[in-house]
Design a protein around this motif. Sequence first.
Motif, PDB file in Angstrom:
ATOM      1  N   GLU A 140      12.894  44.032 -11.353  1.00 12.97           N
ATOM      2  CA  GLU A 140      12.936  43.068 -10.258  1.00 12.97           C
ATOM      3  C   GLU A 140      13.213  41.664 -10.798  1.00 12.97           C
ATOM      4  O   GLU A 140      12.571  41.212 -11.731  1.00 12.97           O
ATOM      5  N   LEU A 141      14.176  40.996 -10.183  1.00  9.06           N
ATOM      6  CA  LEU A 141      14.505  39.618 -10.512  1.00  9.06           C
ATOM      7  C   LEU A 141      13.656  38.719  -9.622  1.00  9.06           C
ATOM      8  O   LEU A 141      13.484  38.999  -8.442  1.00  9.06           O
ATOM      9  N   VAL A 142      13.105  37.675 -10.211  1.00  7.53           N
ATOM     10  CA  VAL A 142      12.259  36.745  -9.455  1.00  7.53           C
ATOM     11  C   VAL A 142      12.673  35.311  -9.751  1.00  7.53           C
ATOM     12  O   VAL A 142      13.368  35.044 -10.732  1.00  7.53           O
ATOM     13  N   ASN A 199      25.379  43.497 -15.779  1.00 12.10           N
ATOM     14  CA  ASN A 199      24.970  42.198 -15.247  1.00 12.10           C
ATOM     15  C   ASN A 199      24.657  42.292 -13.758  1.00 12.10           C
ATOM     16  O   ASN A 199      25.095  43.218 -13.083  1.00 12.10           O
ATOM     17  N   VAL A 200      23.906  41.305 -13.272  1.00  9.90           N
ATOM     18  CA  VAL A 200      23.610  41.189 -11.851  1.00  9.90           C
ATOM     19  C   VAL A 200      23.999  39.790 -11.384  1.00  9.90           C
ATOM     20  O   VAL A 200      24.138  38.870 -12.186  1.00  9.90           O
ATOM     21  N   ARG A 201      24.149  39.651 -10.067  1.00  4.28           N
ATOM     22  CA  ARG A 201      24.496  38.367  -9.457  1.00  4.28           C
ATOM     23  C   ARG A 201      23.536  38.134  -8.305  1.00  4.28           C
ATOM     24  O   ARG A 201      23.254  39.034  -7.520  1.00  4.28           O
ATOM     25  N   ALA A 202      23.027  36.897  -8.208  1.00  2.31           N
ATOM     26  CA  ALA A 202      22.096  36.541  -7.145  1.00  2.31           C
ATOM     27  C   ALA A 202      22.453  35.182  -6.580  1.00  2.31           C
ATOM     28  O   ALA A 202      23.044  34.345  -7.264  1.00  2.31           O
ATOM     29  N   PHE A 219       8.673  34.374  -6.377  1.00  2.00           N
ATOM     30  CA  PHE A 219       9.184  35.174  -5.267  1.00  2.00           C
ATOM     31  C   PHE A 219      10.255  36.143  -5.754  1.00  2.00           C
ATOM     32  O   PHE A 219      10.960  35.842  -6.719  1.00  2.00           O
ATOM     33  N   PRO A 220      10.424  37.290  -5.060  1.00  2.00           N
ATOM     34  CA  PRO A 220      11.507  38.210  -5.422  1.00  2.00           C
ATOM     35  C   PRO A 220      12.854  37.583  -5.104  1.00  2.00           C
ATOM     36  O   PRO A 220      12.988  36.808  -4.156  1.00  2.00           O
ATOM     37  N   LEU A 221      13.850  37.930  -5.894  1.00  2.00           N
ATOM     38  CA  LEU A 221      15.200  37.416  -5.698  1.00  2.00           C
ATOM     39  C   LEU A 221      16.166  38.600  -5.604  1.00  2.00           C
ATOM     40  O   LEU A 221      16.429  39.266  -6.602  1.00  2.00           O
ATOM     41  N   PRO A 222      16.650  38.906  -4.399  1.00  2.21           N
ATOM     42  CA  PRO A 222      17.601  40.014  -4.259  1.00  2.21           C
ATOM     43  C   PRO A 222      18.843  39.765  -5.122  1.00  2.21           C
ATOM     44  O   PRO A 222      19.281  38.625  -5.285  1.00  2.21           O
ATOM     45  N   PHE A 246      25.162  30.433  -7.248  1.00  2.00           N
ATOM     46  CA  PHE A 246      25.012  31.805  -7.731  1.00  2.00           C
ATOM     47  C   PHE A 246      24.645  31.803  -9.210  1.00  2.00           C
ATOM     48  O   PHE A 246      25.073  30.925  -9.966  1.00  2.00           O
ATOM     49  N   ILE A 247      23.858  32.818  -9.596  1.00  2.00           N
ATOM     50  CA  ILE A 247      23.582  33.041 -11.014  1.00  2.00           C
ATOM     51  C   ILE A 247      24.045  34.448 -11.365  1.00  2.00           C
ATOM     52  O   ILE A 247      24.033  35.352 -10.522  1.00  2.00           O
TER      53      ILE A 247
END
Length: 118
Positions: free
Chosen positions: A81-83, A102-105, A91-94, A72-73
């Motif tokens: 949009e996070l890629v 902050n966001v987590r992917a 590529f897109p990264l949900p 995870f990041i």
Amino acid sequence: MKKVKIPRGQFPKFTGDIDVEFDEAQFDLVPEDFPPGLENKIYKGNKVRWVSNFKLKKKPKAEKKGEKVKYFIELKKDGDELVYFDGTDVFPLPFTDLGNGNVRAELEADDPAAGWVP
């Protein structure tokens, strides 16, 4: 799982801090400069603002699990949009918005650089 911060200042081209959560029994985290040509990559007509780049290096005596390892990041939301870059394409990264700016992917081992597009 262990969480490690890669600070923006570690490499001059990094544009933000990023936290990486990974299996420390299996891997070491190795921050790296951007690969050649990455800074010029375009996604949906926009130049990507790459945040950081790193790899998870398998430890020599780590047990093989027979599947791609997920990690995870977590980073500051800084675009629409996070890629990520897989070594060839962007590529897109949900991601999940954590509500604190902050966001987590989730990624799989071998997915390197991540960045934002407008």
